[in-house]
Design a protein around this motif. Structure first.
Motif, PDB file in Angstrom:
ATOM      1  N   ALA A  36       0.817  -1.215   0.000  1.00 42.27           N
ATOM      2  CA  ALA A  36       0.000   0.000   0.000  1.00 42.27           C
ATOM      3  C   ALA A  36       0.852   1.267   0.000  1.00 42.27           C
ATOM      4  O   ALA A  36       0.334   2.354  -0.278  1.00 42.27           O
ATOM      5  N   GLY A  37       2.134   1.140   0.333  1.00 48.04           N
ATOM      6  CA  GLY A  37       3.036   2.283   0.273  1.00 48.04           C
ATOM      7  C   GLY A  37       3.555   2.791   1.597  1.00 48.04           C
ATOM      8  O   GLY A  37       4.324   3.756   1.633  1.00 48.04           O
ATOM      9  N   PHE A  38       3.170   2.151   2.700  1.00 48.40           N
ATOM     10  CA  PHE A  38       3.597   2.625   4.020  1.00 48.40           C
ATOM     11  C   PHE A  38       4.995   2.116   4.364  1.00 48.40           C
ATOM     12  O   PHE A  38       5.384   1.013   3.971  1.00 48.40           O
ATOM     13  N   THR A  39       5.722   2.917   5.141  1.00 50.83           N
ATOM     14  CA  THR A  39       7.065   2.529   5.561  1.00 50.83           C
ATOM     15  C   THR A  39       7.181   2.355   7.070  1.00 50.83           C
ATOM     16  O   THR A  39       8.252   2.043   7.580  1.00 50.83           O
ATOM     17  N   GLY A  40       6.081   2.564   7.783  1.00 53.25           N
ATOM     18  CA  GLY A  40       6.080   2.368   9.229  1.00 53.25           C
ATOM     19  C   GLY A  40       4.828   1.659   9.677  1.00 53.25           C
ATOM     20  O   GLY A  40       3.788   1.731   9.014  1.00 53.25           O
ATOM     21  N   MET A  41       4.936   0.943  10.793  1.00 54.95           N
ATOM     22  CA  MET A  41       3.755   0.313  11.388  1.00 54.95           C
ATOM     23  C   MET A  41       3.871   0.364  12.896  1.00 54.95           C
ATOM     24  O   MET A  41       4.942   0.125  13.456  1.00 54.95           O
ATOM     25  N   GLU A  42       2.762   0.709  13.554  1.00 60.11           N
ATOM     26  CA  GLU A  42       2.727   0.607  15.002  1.00 60.11           C
ATOM     27  C   GLU A  42       2.578  -0.864  15.387  1.00 60.11           C
ATOM     28  O   GLU A  42       2.159  -1.697  14.580  1.00 60.11           O
ATOM     29  N   THR A  43       2.938  -1.188  16.597  1.00 60.12           N
ATOM     30  CA  THR A  43       2.938  -2.587  17.028  1.00 60.12           C
ATOM     31  C   THR A  43       1.527  -3.034  17.406  1.00 60.12           C
ATOM     32  O   THR A  43       0.644  -2.228  17.689  1.00 60.12           O
ATOM     33  N   GLY A  44       1.336  -4.342  17.421  1.00 57.03           N
ATOM     34  CA  GLY A  44       0.068  -4.950  17.808  1.00 57.03           C
ATOM     35  C   GLY A  44       0.325  -6.296  18.434  1.00 57.03           C
ATOM     36  O   GLY A  44       1.477  -6.703  18.628  1.00 57.03           O
ATOM     37  N   ARG A  45      -0.751  -7.030  18.699  1.00 63.66           N
ATOM     38  CA  ARG A  45      -0.622  -8.223  19.527  1.00 63.66           C
ATOM     39  C   ARG A  45       0.183  -9.343  18.866  1.00 63.66           C
ATOM     40  O   ARG A  45       0.652 -10.241  19.548  1.00 63.66           O
ATOM     41  N   ARG A  46       0.315  -9.340  17.555  1.00 64.87           N
ATOM     42  CA  ARG A  46       1.064 -10.407  16.898  1.00 64.87           C
ATOM     43  C   ARG A  46       2.529 -10.043  16.663  1.00 64.87           C
ATOM     44  O   ARG A  46       3.244 -10.786  15.980  1.00 64.87           O
ATOM     45  N   PHE A  47       2.974  -8.940  17.219  1.00 60.82           N
ATOM     46  CA  PHE A  47       4.376  -8.535  17.089  1.00 60.82           C
ATOM     47  C   PHE A  47       5.202  -9.169  18.192  1.00 60.82           C
ATOM     48  O   PHE A  47       4.877  -9.019  19.375  1.00 60.82           O
ATOM     49  N   PRO A  48       6.307  -9.853  17.860  1.00 61.00           N
ATOM     50  CA  PRO A  48       7.250 -10.254  18.912  1.00 61.00           C
ATOM     51  C   PRO A  48       7.880  -9.007  19.518  1.00 61.00           C
ATOM     52  O   PRO A  48       8.159  -8.039  18.811  1.00 61.00           O
ATOM     53  N   MET A  49       8.069  -9.017  20.820  1.00 61.77           N
ATOM     54  CA  MET A  49       8.537  -7.826  21.526  1.00 61.77           C
ATOM     55  C   MET A  49      10.052  -7.813  21.679  1.00 61.77           C
ATOM     56  O   MET A  49      10.578  -7.404  22.710  1.00 61.77           O
ATOM     57  N   ASN A  50      10.755  -8.244  20.649  1.00 56.48           N
ATOM     58  CA  ASN A  50      12.216  -8.119  20.664  1.00 56.48           C
ATOM     59  C   ASN A  50      12.703  -7.981  19.235  1.00 56.48           C
ATOM     60  O   ASN A  50      12.163  -8.590  18.304  1.00 56.48           O
ATOM     61  N   MET A  51      13.742  -7.164  19.062  1.00 56.73           N
ATOM     62  CA  MET A  51      14.211  -6.856  17.717  1.00 56.73           C
ATOM     63  C   MET A  51      15.024  -7.985  17.100  1.00 56.73           C
ATOM     64  O   MET A  51      15.151  -8.052  15.878  1.00 56.73           O
ATOM     65  N   ALA A  52      15.553  -8.882  17.928  1.00 57.22           N
ATOM     66  CA  ALA A  52      16.282 -10.018  17.366  1.00 57.22           C
ATOM     67  C   ALA A  52      15.353 -10.837  16.471  1.00 57.22           C
ATOM     68  O   ALA A  52      15.739 -11.300  15.391  1.00 57.22           O
TER      69      ALA A  52
END
Length: 299
Positions: A36-52
């Motif tokens: 859709a063209g977006f380069t950012g997303m806020e987090t939600g419940r299916r996001f793992p909470m670590n950058m690794a």
């Protein structure tokens, strides 16, 4: 001036009403947002909470973390307890290079309770708002000093909902607690969205471009229907599909020199409003109004 365009996963998965969720993976959600063209997303419940774990997935789709909700309890709670509660998310967001944590006050809020009509939202006296605003300022300063600022989200069905409540909160709080401006929530609450920008632009650090369908909102029986009932009925949508004039909103923000993220956050039934289709519509409208306001949209 520079702007970045992000989106929230609430169009794909609703954290308060899980039945209003598309059966897609995190990767498919990110893929559709990227298409859709977006380069950012806020987090939600299916996001793992670590950058690794999350970092390589984000890189695959050219997406960065552009914020994310924290369910705060400071209205009735203790600052030291809230520091402990937010610490893990702070560390994650610092590692992700996120611009802020979106602070939503959930103490006493009825936003997640479908049995509570809109008219029963919590109401505070100005003295109560003053005490709360001082606590929020202290907490916001502590978070910023540790490398992750907050952005305070005025919200339907919460203690700080209306324009008047926000005015009092802003009067009694300080620069240590910046403001997330959400046009949709303010319009739903009966506020004047442009006047809110005029009054509080100096503190706005993050923007949610949530549109509303005013014919849905105007038809609500607030003595019987809840915030979640309004969501189910389609009160919210993406820019370009609702009642708000985002050209005027974005131009007013530009006039005061706002630079940063514009995040589409529109919770809807994905079966009625397919997320990819709506994301494309919202992105196209934002690109149109960004050009009118002479923003340069950057990655």
């Amino acid at each position: 001036m520079k702007a970045k365009l992000g989106i929230a996963p609430i169009a794909w998965w609703n954290d308060d009403l899980e039945e209003l969720s598309d059966d897609v993976s995190l990767e498919e959600c990110l893929r559709q947002a990227s298409v859709a063209g977006f380069t950012g997303m806020e987090t939600g419940r299916r996001f793992p909470m670590n950058m690794a774990e999350l970092g390589p997935i984000l890189d695959r789709y050219g997406i960065s973390v552009c914020g994310g909700w924290f369910s705060g309890l400071l209205l009735d709670g203790d600052i030291e307890a809230e520091k402990d509660r937010i610490r893990t998310q702070m560390d994650f967001f610092i590692a992700a290079g996120a611009p802020c944590i979106v602070y939503g006050e959930t103490a006493r809020s009825i936003q997640g309770d479908r049995s509570k009509p809109l008219a029963t939202k919590p109401k505070l006296s100005e003295d109560e708002i003053r005490v709360y605003a001082h606590k929020m300022t202290e907490f916001g300063e502590w978070c910023a000093d540790r490398g992750m600022p907050l952005a305070y989200h005025h919200h339907m069905a919460a203690a700080i909902e209306t324009e008047a409540e926000l005015d009092q909160f802003m009067t009694h709080s300080g620069d240590g607690i910046p403001l997330l401006f959400d046009a949709g929530h303010m319009a739903f609450a009966g506020g004047d969205v442009l006047r809110v920008i005029d009054k509080h632009h100096a503190r706005i650090s993050h923007v949610h471009t949530k549109d509303v369908r005013m014919h849905v909102i105007d038809a609500l029986d607030r003595s019987r229907e809840s915030f979640l009932d309004a969501v189910v009925k389609g009160a919210f949508t993406v820019p370009g599909d609702g009642s708000l004039d985002f050209a005027a909103i974005v131009q007013r923000l530009a006039a005061y020199g706002y630079e940063g993220w514009f995040v589409v956050e529109a919770e809807q039934d994905p079966k009625v409003s397919p997320p990819l289709e709506m994301a494309k519509k919202g992105h196209a409208e934002l690109m149109r109004v960004m050009a009118l306001a002479e923003y340069e949209v950057v990655q």
